[in-house]
Design a protein around this motif. Sequence first.
Motif, PDB file in Angstrom:
ATOM      1  N   GLN B  32       7.156  -7.023  18.570  1.00  0.00           N
ATOM      2  CA  GLN B  32       6.053  -7.044  17.616  1.00  0.00           C
ATOM      3  C   GLN B  32       4.794  -6.636  18.367  1.00  0.00           C
ATOM      4  O   GLN B  32       4.637  -7.029  19.536  1.00  0.00           O
ATOM      5  N   PRO B  49       8.577   2.668  11.570  1.00  0.00           N
ATOM      6  CA  PRO B  49       9.054   1.741  10.528  1.00  0.00           C
ATOM      7  C   PRO B  49       8.497   2.112   9.145  1.00  0.00           C
ATOM      8  O   PRO B  49       7.435   2.724   9.049  1.00  0.00           O
ATOM      9  N   GLN B  50       9.233   1.780   8.121  1.00  0.00           N
ATOM     10  CA  GLN B  50       8.829   2.125   6.753  1.00  0.00           C
ATOM     11  C   GLN B  50       8.595   0.858   5.928  1.00  0.00           C
ATOM     12  O   GLN B  50       9.110  -0.199   6.261  1.00  0.00           O
ATOM     13  N   THR B  51       7.831   0.999   4.862  1.00  0.00           N
ATOM     14  CA  THR B  51       7.566  -0.138   3.982  1.00  0.00           C
ATOM     15  C   THR B  51       8.072   0.148   2.571  1.00  0.00           C
ATOM     16  O   THR B  51       8.107   1.307   2.159  1.00  0.00           O
ATOM     17  N   LEU B  53       6.548  -0.923  -0.029  1.00  0.00           N
ATOM     18  CA  LEU B  53       5.406  -1.093  -0.930  1.00  0.00           C
ATOM     19  C   LEU B  53       5.281   0.012  -1.999  1.00  0.00           C
ATOM     20  O   LEU B  53       5.018  -0.297  -3.163  1.00  0.00           O
ATOM     21  N   THR B 110      -0.070  -3.633  -6.222  1.00  0.00           N
ATOM     22  CA  THR B 110      -0.008  -3.141  -4.839  1.00  0.00           C
ATOM     23  C   THR B 110      -0.571  -4.211  -3.913  1.00  0.00           C
ATOM     24  O   THR B 110      -0.002  -4.494  -2.855  1.00  0.00           O
ATOM     25  N   LEU B 111      -1.670  -4.829  -4.334  1.00  0.00           N
ATOM     26  CA  LEU B 111      -2.264  -5.899  -3.525  1.00  0.00           C
ATOM     27  C   LEU B 111      -1.301  -7.081  -3.429  1.00  0.00           C
ATOM     28  O   LEU B 111      -1.050  -7.599  -2.338  1.00  0.00           O
ATOM     29  N   MET B 114       1.572  -6.129  -1.235  1.00  0.00           N
ATOM     30  CA  MET B 114       1.184  -6.093   0.176  1.00  0.00           C
ATOM     31  C   MET B 114       1.161  -7.514   0.750  1.00  0.00           C
ATOM     32  O   MET B 114       1.746  -7.773   1.801  1.00  0.00           O
ATOM     33  N   LEU B 117       4.814  -8.854   0.977  1.00  0.00           N
ATOM     34  CA  LEU B 117       5.586  -8.268   2.082  1.00  0.00           C
ATOM     35  C   LEU B 117       5.088  -8.774   3.434  1.00  0.00           C
ATOM     36  O   LEU B 117       5.885  -9.043   4.333  1.00  0.00           O
ATOM     37  N   ILE B 118       3.769  -8.923   3.548  1.00  0.00           N
ATOM     38  CA  ILE B 118       3.220  -9.430   4.813  1.00  0.00           C
ATOM     39  C   ILE B 118       3.671 -10.872   5.042  1.00  0.00           C
ATOM     40  O   ILE B 118       4.072 -11.242   6.154  1.00  0.00           O
ATOM     41  N   ASP B 121       7.310 -10.839   6.143  1.00  0.00           N
ATOM     42  CA  ASP B 121       7.434 -10.389   7.538  1.00  0.00           C
ATOM     43  C   ASP B 121       6.909 -11.417   8.524  1.00  0.00           C
ATOM     44  O   ASP B 121       7.429 -11.548   9.631  1.00  0.00           O
ATOM     45  N   THR B 122       5.861 -12.141   8.108  1.00  0.00           N
ATOM     46  CA  THR B 122       5.305 -13.165   9.000  1.00  0.00           C
ATOM     47  C   THR B 122       6.324 -14.280   9.218  1.00  0.00           C
ATOM     48  O   THR B 122       6.456 -14.795  10.325  1.00  0.00           O
ATOM     49  N   ASN B 125       9.167 -12.872  11.410  1.00  0.00           N
ATOM     50  CA  ASN B 125       8.798 -12.572  12.802  1.00  0.00           C
ATOM     51  C   ASN B 125       7.690 -13.505  13.253  1.00  0.00           C
ATOM     52  O   ASN B 125       6.516 -13.140  13.256  1.00  0.00           O
ATOM     53  N   LEU B 127       4.986 -15.546  15.315  1.00  0.00           N
ATOM     54  CA  LEU B 127       4.203 -15.234  16.510  1.00  0.00           C
ATOM     55  C   LEU B 127       4.111 -16.468  17.392  1.00  0.00           C
ATOM     56  O   LEU B 127       4.067 -17.591  16.881  1.00  0.00           O
TER      57      LEU B 127
END
Lengths: 460, 173
Positions: B32, B49-51, B53, B110-111, B114, B117-118, B121-122, B125, B127
């Motif tokens: 990451q 990498p692709q999204t 969205l 879209t918002l 976004m 998806l974030i 992913d958080t 993955n 931190l």
Amino acid sequence: MSEKTLTYEQINDELLGMLERPHPSYFLLLLGFLLALGLFVLSLAIQIDVGIGYSGISHPIGWGVYITNFVFWIGIGHAGTLISAVFYLTRAPWRTAIYRGAEAMTVFAVMTAGLFPLLHTGRPWLAYWLIPYPNQRMLWVNFKSPLVWDVFAVSTYLTVSVLFFMIGLIPDIAIMRDDAILKGKKLKALIFTPLSFFWRGTNHQWLHYMRAYLIYAAIATPLVFSVHSIVSWDFAMATLPGWHTTIFAPYFVAGAIFSGLAMVMTVLIPMRVVFGLEKYITDHVVQSVCRVILFTSIIVGYAYFSEFFIGWYSGDVFERSIFYFRPFGAMKEWTLLGDQSIGFPQVAFFLMVFCNVIAPIPLWRWKIRNNIMAVWIICGLINVGMWFERFNIVGSSLQRDFLPSAWGSYWPTIIEFGITVGSFGFFFTLFTLFSKSLPAMAIMEMKESAHPPMRKETHG
Amino acid sequence: MGKFSGVWASFEYLDETTEAIEKIRKQGKQPQVLSPCPRHEIDHALGEPQTRLPFISLIFGGLGCLTGYSFPAWTASDWVLPVSGKPIVAIPPFTIIGFELTILFTAIFTLAGMIGLIVIDTFRNPLPKGAKKYPRFQRDRFGVVVSCEPSQTKEFEELLKAHGAEEVHVENS
């Protein structure tokens, strides 16, 4: 020094420096705008309390200064999205330095504009009737009416502008949060953490973020062109001489971009001087904006000419008479009404032509484009000219339609003057507060356009 | 939020960061990366990498368009108001509503997409706590995070150091 030679650290510190404790003159400026805002609130209160009869609006002039202000402010609101979306898609690198300020301007200008149709309805507390919602009798709005198109266009534009603005701010608020942590300012860090949506700048976040940004740019581009087209159809859909014309949509859009960019310069040039942002808002940036202003000035000038030509070429007596009326007042054979004097519409017409077509001509010269003071004065004149262009369209056609017995004249009342002047107070108060509370320049994007730190200097 | 086990490092230079990313990927791990701004060099190093969205935007944009045409058509049919023999369900004026709602739905979803998806992913993955608290990734430093078994940490620690990492931390939380 160009933005390419700036380091990340330098960009970070210098742009966050804009948010430090303001100079006393800032409060003085803010006080001036707050006074104008006070005038706005007072005038609004009187207008709403007494009713629409307190304005100069009366039969046959149903649309006066309020609709002029609405069209003017919506036009001002076009520059931000144009710069953040259209110039993003066309990869114009000079947009980076000015897009945040322009986008904030868009949001504030559309907020200002939105107040006017509400006020104009006469009973603003019933303005929600314009929104289609399931009511007791299941009555719906008329979707074939340009007024309802306007509701959809303006509310969509406001929503998209606000969201676009917010998305752009997320990484910058994260920068502010981390800066507060580094400097040990706990309260600030606490406030900025949720506002930054817990942004960390991971590759996953950037991936979705940048794609969202691209999608926003892609959808905002047609939206920019559609909004003022739809506003123009408020006029063009009416069968009134001077309004009922197909040129209105592109004419309005070009005018909107023209006035919007002029307002961007009017606001950002003082900011560049006060905050010493010459490294960021470079002469090249100012030159580029001036070129677009010049280009749209030509389109607007052509539209003025074309309107007159088609008015004459149509052979239609009503069209011809309205285009005679706009610059010269009443025609001689109609002087029986005793209305031969040069009035407000005629003054508006000549101011419009002078400020929008003649005043920008010096911008053809490189030396003038490079003279920040000259650019600022010209842009100020354009702002004045564009207001009068809107008035010229709104006011004159309604004064002179088909039947001389239905003619009338219009002069704004003191309340309308108060609201008009006050609306600038509303706009500038919001912008002044913004310039000291959030980064008025996109820190993240300035870093993106800078040369990244490399151990082995391979290029750049 | 999942637990983290592995190594994280901060870098001053972009070229060293991308070299480290490529080396880590050759070892079979997908690192990451944290950066102050998006850089295409990092995307290249991470294998482009692709999204998903755009699909979300497309689906909801289509839904908006459908709503924009069908809603006025339904209301016009629900309360028929004939004017001068003009069509009750008129396509040209409804196109404006269709267009605006396409944009509005796309923007809102879209918002939402976004953010969704974030968040996913958080969670996928996590931190390390140290990297979360490190306040220079938004400022002027690049970060590389490798999630691995405790037995592999030594190997990645050395790899990151060899590629010019300023600070390297091992974390098992």
